[in-house]
Scaffold this motif. Structure first.
Motif, PDB file in Angstrom:
ATOM      1  N   LEU A  21       0.823  -1.208   0.000  1.00  0.00           N
ATOM      2  CA  LEU A  21       0.000   0.000   0.000  1.00  0.00           C
ATOM      3  C   LEU A  21       0.857   1.258   0.000  1.00  0.00           C
ATOM      4  CD1 LEU A  21      -2.886  -0.881   2.496  1.00  0.00           C
ATOM      5  CD2 LEU A  21      -3.109  -0.379   0.068  1.00  0.00           C
ATOM      6  N   LEU A  22       1.926   1.262   0.777  1.00  0.00           N
ATOM      7  CA  LEU A  22       2.820   2.414   0.822  1.00  0.00           C
ATOM      8  C   LEU A  22       3.488   2.641  -0.535  1.00  0.00           C
ATOM      9  CD1 LEU A  22       4.472   1.909   4.329  1.00  0.00           C
ATOM     10  CD2 LEU A  22       2.854   3.693   3.666  1.00  0.00           C
ATOM     11  N   GLU A  23       3.899   1.571  -1.180  1.00  0.00           N
ATOM     12  CA  GLU A  23       4.508   1.701  -2.501  1.00  0.00           C
ATOM     13  C   GLU A  23       3.500   2.219  -3.519  1.00  0.00           C
ATOM     14  OE1 GLU A  23       6.253  -2.038  -3.560  1.00  0.00           O
ATOM     15  OE2 GLU A  23       7.753  -1.907  -1.972  1.00  0.00           O
ATOM     16  N   ARG A  24       2.252   1.714  -3.458  1.00  0.00           N
ATOM     17  CA  ARG A  24       1.224   2.161  -4.395  1.00  0.00           C
ATOM     18  C   ARG A  24       0.890   3.628  -4.176  1.00  0.00           C
ATOM     19  NH1 ARG A  24      -4.366  -0.945  -4.392  1.00  0.00           N
ATOM     20  NH2 ARG A  24      -4.493   0.097  -2.411  1.00  0.00           N
ATOM     21  N   ARG A  67      -9.473  -0.911  -2.001  1.00  0.00           N
ATOM     22  CA  ARG A  67      -9.146  -0.115  -0.807  1.00  0.00           C
ATOM     23  C   ARG A  67      -8.545   1.231  -1.144  1.00  0.00           C
ATOM     24  NH1 ARG A  67      -5.721  -3.583   2.971  1.00  0.00           N
ATOM     25  NH2 ARG A  67      -5.491  -1.574   3.935  1.00  0.00           N
ATOM     26  N   GLN A  68      -8.910   1.764  -2.295  1.00  0.00           N
ATOM     27  CA  GLN A  68      -8.425   3.076  -2.708  1.00  0.00           C
ATOM     28  C   GLN A  68      -9.619   3.896  -3.180  1.00  0.00           C
ATOM     29  OE1 GLN A  68      -5.418   2.819  -5.747  1.00  0.00           O
ATOM     30  NE2 GLN A  68      -4.368   4.593  -4.947  1.00  0.00           N
ATOM     31  N   LEU A  69      -9.796   5.072  -2.564  1.00  0.00           N
ATOM     32  CA  LEU A  69     -10.840   6.002  -2.978  1.00  0.00           C
ATOM     33  C   LEU A  69     -10.306   6.768  -4.178  1.00  0.00           C
ATOM     34  CD1 LEU A  69     -13.481   7.637  -2.524  1.00  0.00           C
ATOM     35  CD2 LEU A  69     -12.157   9.081  -0.969  1.00  0.00           C
ATOM     36  N   VAL A  70     -11.039   6.705  -5.291  1.00  0.00           N
ATOM     37  CA  VAL A  70     -10.612   7.365  -6.525  1.00  0.00           C
ATOM     38  C   VAL A  70     -11.697   8.356  -6.933  1.00  0.00           C
ATOM     39  CG1 VAL A  70      -9.912   7.064  -8.931  1.00  0.00           C
ATOM     40  CG2 VAL A  70      -9.330   5.314  -7.232  1.00  0.00           C
ATOM     41  N   VAL A  99      -5.575   6.182  -0.356  1.00  0.00           N
ATOM     42  CA  VAL A  99      -5.558   4.811   0.136  1.00  0.00           C
ATOM     43  C   VAL A  99      -6.323   4.767   1.452  1.00  0.00           C
ATOM     44  CG1 VAL A  99      -4.112   2.901   0.907  1.00  0.00           C
ATOM     45  CG2 VAL A  99      -3.374   4.319  -1.010  1.00  0.00           C
ATOM     46  N   LEU A 100      -7.249   3.806   1.555  1.00  0.00           N
ATOM     47  CA  LEU A 100      -8.084   3.667   2.749  1.00  0.00           C
ATOM     48  C   LEU A 100      -7.580   2.527   3.621  1.00  0.00           C
ATOM     49  CD1 LEU A 100     -11.577   3.966   1.025  1.00  0.00           C
ATOM     50  CD2 LEU A 100     -10.239   5.784   2.103  1.00  0.00           C
ATOM     51  N   ALA A 101      -7.519   2.746   4.907  1.00  0.00           N
ATOM     52  CA  ALA A 101      -7.140   1.700   5.850  1.00  0.00           C
ATOM     53  C   ALA A 101      -8.301   0.728   6.014  1.00  0.00           C
ATOM     54  CB  ALA A 101      -6.778   2.323   7.201  1.00  0.00           C
ATOM     55  N   ASP A 102      -8.000  -0.445   6.528  1.00  0.00           N
ATOM     56  CA  ASP A 102      -9.063  -1.399   6.846  1.00  0.00           C
ATOM     57  C   ASP A 102     -10.035  -0.749   7.810  1.00  0.00           C
ATOM     58  OD1 ASP A 102      -8.245  -3.549   5.302  1.00  0.00           O
ATOM     59  OD2 ASP A 102      -6.987  -4.390   6.890  1.00  0.00           O
ATOM     60  N   LEU A 120     -15.877  10.191   5.354  1.00  0.00           N
ATOM     61  CA  LEU A 120     -15.353   8.859   5.639  1.00  0.00           C
ATOM     62  C   LEU A 120     -15.572   8.550   7.115  1.00  0.00           C
ATOM     63  CD1 LEU A 120     -11.866   9.368   3.945  1.00  0.00           C
ATOM     64  CD2 LEU A 120     -13.864   8.346   2.891  1.00  0.00           C
ATOM     65  N   THR A 121     -15.831   7.301   7.423  1.00  0.00           N
ATOM     66  CA  THR A 121     -15.937   6.879   8.817  1.00  0.00           C
ATOM     67  C   THR A 121     -15.030   5.671   9.040  1.00  0.00           C
ATOM     68  OG1 THR A 121     -17.847   5.479   8.316  1.00  0.00           O
ATOM     69  CG2 THR A 121     -18.303   7.695   9.128  1.00  0.00           C
ATOM     70  N   ARG A 122     -14.505   5.609  10.229  1.00  0.00           N
ATOM     71  CA  ARG A 122     -13.642   4.491  10.614  1.00  0.00           C
ATOM     72  C   ARG A 122     -14.322   3.765  11.770  1.00  0.00           C
ATOM     73  NH1 ARG A 122      -9.128   4.676  14.377  1.00  0.00           N
ATOM     74  NH2 ARG A 122      -9.479   6.908  14.387  1.00  0.00           N
ATOM     75  N   ALA A 123     -14.398   2.452  11.662  1.00  0.00           N
ATOM     76  CA  ALA A 123     -15.010   1.664  12.726  1.00  0.00           C
ATOM     77  C   ALA A 123     -14.195   1.813  14.007  1.00  0.00           C
ATOM     78  CB  ALA A 123     -15.077   0.199  12.316  1.00  0.00           C
ATOM     79  N   LYS A 124     -14.914   1.917  15.111  1.00  0.00           N
ATOM     80  CA  LYS A 124     -14.248   2.040  16.408  1.00  0.00           C
ATOM     81  C   LYS A 124     -13.506   0.734  16.705  1.00  0.00           C
ATOM     82  CE  LYS A 124     -15.116   3.354  21.166  1.00  0.00           C
ATOM     83  NZ  LYS A 124     -16.098   3.783  22.156  1.00  0.00           N
TER      84      LYS A 124
END
Length: 137
Positions: A21-24, A67-70, A99-102, A120-124
């Motif tokens: 993911l970091l490389e992408r 896992r990438q918002l475009v 790039v979106l985290a899990d 965007l929301t991230r699960a607790k």
């Protein structure tokens, strides 16, 4: 000189996907257009705001790909039959990738006053403690 990777650290198990993911992200080639802000709106939510003046709702597409918002924008050229003495506002296309985290989900998108807002929301995170039984071999 040898390139250090996350896999070369013995205590970092299972982080190969993070390295990809970091490389992408480094190769995403995002130029500076359109400008954007990222703000944290609560402990578990974010808002990406892009300056999209001149773009209509139908000129913009928002997708989540691997896992990438475009976010893509493409304006139609409406200059046919018009004579410009100066043309400083170009109809140009763009693509912005994030790039979106899990656990990060894309909510609604709102466009108004030349700004596109994507929430965007991230699960607790849940604290998980697991005890592993030891058996005789």
């Amino acid at each position: 000189m040898t390139k250090m990777t996350l896999g070369s650290y013995p205590h970092m198990l299972g982080f190969e996907q993070l390295e990809r993911l970091l490389e992408r992200t480094a190769k995403s080639g995002n130029e500076g257009y359109p400008p954007f802000n990222i703000e944290q709106t609560s402990d578990f939510s974010y808002r990406i705001t892009l300056a999209v003046a001149g773009f209509a709702e139908e000129d913009i597409s928002i997708t989540v790909e691997d896992r990438q918002l475009v976010i893509r924008g493409r304006q139609t050229d409406d200059s046919e039959g018009r004579v410009f003495l100066h043309r400083g506002i170009a109809a140009r296309q763009f693509q912005r990738s994030f790039v979106l985290a899990d656990g990060v989900d894309v909510g609604e998108a709102i466009i108004g006053n030349g700004l596109l807002h994507v929430d965007l929301t991230r699960a607790k995170p849940q604290s998980v403690v697991k005890t592993i039984n030891i058996r005789k071999g």
